[in-house]
Write a protein that holds these residues in place. Structure first.
Motif, PDB file in Angstrom:
ATOM      1  N   ARG A 383      -0.459   3.934 -60.641  1.00  0.00           N
ATOM      2  CA  ARG A 383       0.003   2.608 -60.218  1.00  0.00           C
ATOM      3  C   ARG A 383       1.463   2.378 -60.580  1.00  0.00           C
ATOM      4  O   ARG A 383       2.145   1.593 -59.941  1.00  0.00           O
ATOM      5  CB  ARG A 383      -0.893   1.527 -60.824  1.00  0.00           C
ATOM      6  CG  ARG A 383      -2.310   1.575 -60.273  1.00  0.00           C
ATOM      7  CD  ARG A 383      -3.113   0.337 -60.617  1.00  0.00           C
ATOM      8  NE  ARG A 383      -3.649   0.351 -61.966  1.00  0.00           N
ATOM      9  CZ  ARG A 383      -4.824   0.873 -62.303  1.00  0.00           C
ATOM     10  NH1 ARG A 383      -5.586   1.426 -61.385  1.00  0.00           N
ATOM     11  NH2 ARG A 383      -5.247   0.842 -63.550  1.00  0.00           N
ATOM     12  N   ALA A 384       1.961   3.070 -61.605  1.00  0.00           N
ATOM     13  CA  ALA A 384       3.381   2.948 -61.942  1.00  0.00           C
ATOM     14  C   ALA A 384       4.247   3.631 -60.895  1.00  0.00           C
ATOM     15  O   ALA A 384       5.442   3.412 -60.824  1.00  0.00           O
ATOM     16  CB  ALA A 384       3.645   3.549 -63.317  1.00  0.00           C
ATOM     17  N   SER A 385       3.629   4.479 -60.067  1.00  0.00           N
ATOM     18  CA  SER A 385       4.355   5.136 -58.983  1.00  0.00           C
ATOM     19  C   SER A 385       3.982   4.517 -57.647  1.00  0.00           C
ATOM     20  O   SER A 385       4.055   5.182 -56.610  1.00  0.00           O
ATOM     21  CB  SER A 385       4.040   6.630 -58.964  1.00  0.00           C
ATOM     22  OG  SER A 385       4.488   7.233 -60.146  1.00  0.00           O
ATOM     23  N   PRO A 408      -1.667  -4.742 -61.610  1.00  0.00           N
ATOM     24  CA  PRO A 408      -0.217  -4.558 -61.642  1.00  0.00           C
ATOM     25  C   PRO A 408       0.184  -3.243 -60.978  1.00  0.00           C
ATOM     26  O   PRO A 408      -0.558  -2.260 -61.028  1.00  0.00           O
ATOM     27  CB  PRO A 408       0.112  -4.521 -63.139  1.00  0.00           C
ATOM     28  CG  PRO A 408      -1.080  -5.045 -63.826  1.00  0.00           C
ATOM     29  CD  PRO A 408      -2.248  -4.782 -62.952  1.00  0.00           C
ATOM     30  N   CYS A 409       1.303  -3.256 -60.348  1.00  0.00           N
ATOM     31  CA  CYS A 409       1.800  -2.076 -59.654  1.00  0.00           C
ATOM     32  C   CYS A 409       3.314  -2.041 -59.833  1.00  0.00           C
ATOM     33  O   CYS A 409       3.955  -3.088 -59.847  1.00  0.00           O
ATOM     34  CB  CYS A 409       1.444  -2.192 -58.179  1.00  0.00           C
ATOM     35  SG  CYS A 409       0.861  -0.666 -57.490  1.00  0.00           S
ATOM     36  N   GLU A 410       3.861  -0.853 -60.008  1.00  0.00           N
ATOM     37  CA  GLU A 410       5.317  -0.712 -60.125  1.00  0.00           C
ATOM     38  C   GLU A 410       5.769   0.342 -59.130  1.00  0.00           C
ATOM     39  O   GLU A 410       4.965   1.130 -58.654  1.00  0.00           O
ATOM     40  CB  GLU A 410       5.705  -0.278 -61.551  1.00  0.00           C
ATOM     41  CG  GLU A 410       5.272  -1.224 -62.645  1.00  0.00           C
ATOM     42  CD  GLU A 410       6.167  -2.455 -62.751  1.00  0.00           C
ATOM     43  OE1 GLU A 410       7.243  -2.456 -62.102  1.00  0.00           O
ATOM     44  OE2 GLU A 410       5.807  -3.405 -63.458  1.00  0.00           O
ATOM     45  N   THR A 411       7.055   0.378 -58.847  1.00  0.00           N
ATOM     46  CA  THR A 411       7.512   1.320 -57.827  1.00  0.00           C
ATOM     47  C   THR A 411       8.326   2.480 -58.387  1.00  0.00           C
ATOM     48  O   THR A 411       8.375   3.538 -57.765  1.00  0.00           O
ATOM     49  CB  THR A 411       8.380   0.603 -56.775  1.00  0.00           C
ATOM     50  OG1 THR A 411       9.383  -0.138 -57.461  1.00  0.00           O
ATOM     51  CG2 THR A 411       7.550  -0.320 -55.915  1.00  0.00           C
ATOM     52  N   GLU A 412       8.948   2.320 -59.544  1.00  0.00           N
ATOM     53  CA  GLU A 412       9.914   3.341 -59.976  1.00  0.00           C
ATOM     54  C   GLU A 412       9.260   4.664 -60.390  1.00  0.00           C
ATOM     55  O   GLU A 412       9.849   5.717 -60.239  1.00  0.00           O
ATOM     56  CB  GLU A 412      10.760   2.843 -61.151  1.00  0.00           C
ATOM     57  CG  GLU A 412      11.703   1.718 -60.812  1.00  0.00           C
ATOM     58  CD  GLU A 412      11.050   0.369 -61.026  1.00  0.00           C
ATOM     59  OE1 GLU A 412       9.796   0.305 -61.050  1.00  0.00           O
ATOM     60  OE2 GLU A 412      11.783  -0.631 -61.172  1.00  0.00           O
TER      61      GLU A 412
END
Ligand code: SF4
Lengths: 523, 254
Positions: A383-385, A408-412
């Motif tokens: 999810r961090a990707s 929660p989710c992140e793009t970096e």
């Protein structure tokens, strides 16, 4: 898209490939596929239809092999293929579905199957320098109770080398390293500063849990299911119990279902605190690490005080829980969890203003979304990707559908994104706990659970990511096959992506941001 | 950096008052079943089906083998007559056959930790010995990453096949005199995994065990008690049975 439509598309794309489709209860299906067409169908599901590949389930029956490839998404699809026992050869799908790579290696090592076209088989779970080739412990007829003497280990075995540049060498780390850590070995290929190729050598802790579970009664197997990875024991035990309850065709009483969510989130909160403390520690921020460790210890004590065990062992059983809780005590734990989050927030604010800390995490250890999908990464790491899969959302169980929470989710996809994700998920867990105590109905926490013969598949979102339990029960109530598909197995598979081309100093930090469990992988 | 110093100071002291005083905060230990006291009614406790054989009936009395108990709570939850259970954490058993070097470990102890196939919970509890709640430094105990300067080897897990060599090498790398502590049910007796094709029935088959800490996992305070026993600052709960060796079955590779 529903399964009918998906299948009619598949039938027209691959005429004659699909022999039969059996629908299962919960919006899933078992698709019987011809061996020759397996590659194309899996390729299509994974690359065109964007299903997540969750794993491979191998079963040896008296006369034939049965292989099931698990694809998950809005529906659970089991692509099933088979072969007579003497034809232990299957096409490898890992070129199109890279996430299947390690699953095929596992099946080759433990069952002696061959996967045609797979580039690298052998030396995986059973280390070649400890076992001779040709031992397949998961085969029926292999006696799990005795140790094998007179083995002929391959003394010539040497780590695989890819780097040929002048001066290139392998830096070995582990299996015993750095204070109190789980046993794992790394071979890091380098020419000096940077890690260029990283091979984690796992399975030093292979305990053969799946083999040990065979032939055991449900009660005995529960102990194994729960304790093969103690840090996330509740989630694993829950997956096992849900599978058994499927076979009994019952649901745990409402109170037990809500309490299970309550404890699953308490475990997630505590697990994530441990990971965050580990990240602080890896960057040398001792005070921050201690501060978070205090919170983790408090979470352990909350669990211990309420459920009798700091790691929630012995709490969930098929049919519900082994112990009822006092409503007021649960409320207090939920309030304490909120307090932990409040203090964690304070630590977080100081952390992001500590440049020496942030410099070591930002733009370090990147994993792209495509890589995450290709390797089938799971949980917070995925999810961090920006690869967002959460079984609590897409395949809700135990009543998660009625809870209001964010995934929660992140793009970096870098170390900092993973840290933020662990922080944000911990806060969501405390929020779910609060809702759980508010929604706690009265009533029993246990219903009798009489499982009948058959197969069951159950998934839960464990703290490290989605995990699936496959079990087959015979008419005497003993397990014929028990298979775990764990998030750490997928995440270890993709771990090297994050560390390659970063320096040696970054290695322990990236490792910490992955929050990997060795026990969960090694089984 | 100064922000962290202030933050640290603000937290105040959370460290346990053990060993000077007792520690009875909720959640520090799961407790263990205890043996029947003389005159206590055994009732129908005979019927327990303890999955690890920790609880047995011998001559009408309930016998507890602490090193085998995995806190599954099956002898106390949802049974007609629960087994007697006691809180606390001072469970250490120690080998006392006269072979110990007197005074060798009375001051500080350097500890090397090895995971021989545990589930991760024991390792986590060992890690917590360093957190401010337990802070073993204050008592002169230090976890070191290298066996070369370690006095004591902490072993968790049932000893998997692949870890045997590493375990032996780590032990050999330690200077003498040295001690071995088996942490948790797996290291003591094989725990829930038991003796099998890739797991042993504890570390006694591989190394000489001096101290055992029961529990699954033993909470940090139980391990701390073990360290204090080894340093001669606390008494052991019991003596270790003279021979811990198990007889592991083997078969020829086919
Ligand atoms: S808690 Fe479980 S392992 Fe321990 S004595 Fe009771 S039944 Fe046996």
């Amino acid at each position: 898209m529903d399964i009918e439509e998906l299948m009619s598309q598949a039938r027209s794309m691959f005429p004659g490939a699909i022999e039969r489709v059996v629908h299962s209860g919960k919006g899933g299906a078992e698709i019987q596929c011809r061996r020759e067409a397996l590659q194309r169908l899996c390729d299509w599901l994974f690359n065109q239809k964007n299903y997540h590949f969750s794993g491979l389930i191998v079963e040896e029956h008296p006369h034939n092999w049965q292989l099931r490839y698990l694809f998950t998404g809005p529906e659970i699809l089991l692509v099933k293929t088979g072969a007579p026992l003497e034809e232990a050869t299957f096409p490898s799908i890992s070129e199109a579905v890279h996430a299947a790579d390690w699953h095929e290696r596992e099946a080759e090592d433990l069952y002696g199957l061959t996967f045609e076209g797979h580039p690298l088989l052998g030396d995986f779970i059973l280390h070649d320098n400890a076992w001779q080739e040709g031992i397949a412990p998961m085969r029926n007829g292999f006696n799990p109770e005795v140790a094998l003497a007179n083995r002929l280990p391959n003394r010539e075995w040497r780590p695989r080398r890819i780097l040929t540049a002048p001066g290139a060498f392998i830096m070995p780390i582990g299996p015993v390293f750095g204070g109190a850590t789980e046993s794992v070995h790394f071979q890091l290929e380098t020419t000096g500063e940077e890690v260029i190729r990283a091979f984690p050598r796992l399975f030093f802790k292979y305990r053969g849990v799946e083999k040990l579970a065979e032939g055991r009664k449900i009660d005995e197997a529960l102990l194994l299911a729960e304790r093969f990875a103690g840090n996330t024991a509740f989630a694993h035990a829950l997956a096992f119990c849900l599978a058994v309850e499927q076979l009994a065709d019952i649901k745990a009483p409402g109170r037990a279902r809500i309490l299970r969510i309550f404890f699953a989130e308490l475990e997630r909160l505590r697990h994530h605190l441990g990971v965050i403390a580990g990240i602080c520690n890896s960057t040398g921020l001792v005070v921050a690490a201690s501060q978070v460790a205090i919170l983790e210890e408090e979470a352990l004590r909350l669990a211990g005080g309420l459920a009798g065990h700091r790691y929630l062992f012995g709490l969930t059983v098929p049919g519900g829980l082994s112990l009822d809780m006092n409503d007021q005590a649960c409320r207090e734990v939920a309030v304490n969890a909120q307090d932990i989050i409040r203090r964690l927030d304070g630590i977080k604010n100081t952390l992001i203003n500590t440049s020496s800390f942030m410099d070591r995490l930002e733009e370090v250890g990147m994993v792209t979304r495509d890589q995450a999908r290709g390797f089938g990464l799971a949980g917070p790491v995925a999810r961090a990707s920006d690869y967002c899969n959460d079984l609590r959302r897409i395949q809700p169980y135990s009543g998660y559908e009625s809870f209001d929470f964010k995934v929660p989710c992140e793009t970096e996809g870098d170390g900092y994104a993973r840290l933020r994700l662990f922080l944000a998920e911990a806060a969501q867990s405390a929020r779910i706990m609060e809702q759980a105590v508010a929604a706690l109905p009265p009533g029993a926490v246990f219903a009798p659970c009489e499982a009948t013969a058959g197969q069951a598949l159950a998934g839960v979102e464990a703290p490290c990511g989605g995990m699936w339990n496959w079990l087959r029960l015979d008419e005497y109530g003993t397990l014929e096959r028990y298979h775990f598909l764990t998030p750490s197995f997928s995440n270890w598979h993709g771990f090297h992506l994050a560390v390659e081309y970063f320096t040696f100093q970054d290695f322990p930090i990236i490792l910490a941001t992955f929050g990997l469990s060795v026990a969960e992988n090694d089984r | 950096m100064s922000r962290w110093i202030i933050k640290g100071l603000k937290t105040g002291v959370v460290t346990t008052r053990y060993p000077r005083h007792t520690e009875d905060a909720p959640g520090v230990s799961p407790g263990l079943p205890r043996a029947m006291r003389p005159g206590e009614d055994a009732g129908d406790t005979l019927g327990y089906d303890c999955p690890t054989g920790a609880l047995r009936h011998v001559d009408g009395r309930l016998v507890v083998e602490r090193g085998r108990c995995v806190h599954c709570f099956r002898c106390v939850r949802n049974v007609a007559k629960p087994a007697p259970w006691e809180d606390g954490f001072e469970w250490t058993a120690i080998r006392d056959d006269g072979s110990r070097v007197p005074g060798a470990f009375q001051h500080s102890i350097y500890i090397c930790v090895i995971d021989a196939g545990g589930c991760g919970a024991c390792i986590n509890e060992i890690k917590h010995l360093n957190n401010p709640y337990y802070n073993i430094h204050r008592l002169g105990f230090f976890i070191t990453p290298t066996p070369r300067k370690a006095d004591l080897l902490l072993v968790v897990g049932p000893v998997t096949d692949h870890m045997k060599v590493a375990l032996q090498k780590t032990y050999d790398a330690m200077p003498t005199p040295k001690r071995v502590m088996a942490i948790g049910a797996c290291a003591i007796s094989g725990g829930v995994f038991g003796s099998g094709f890739v797991t042993g029935a504890g570390i006694a088959d591989v190394l000489p065990v001096d101290v055992t800490i029961p529990g699954c996992p033993p909470p940090p305070l139980a391990i701390l008690h073990g360290l204090l026993v080894l340093a001669g600052r606390k008494d052991a709960a019991q003596a270790l049975a003279p021979s811990l060796k198990s007889t592991k079955k083997t078969a020829e590779a086919g």
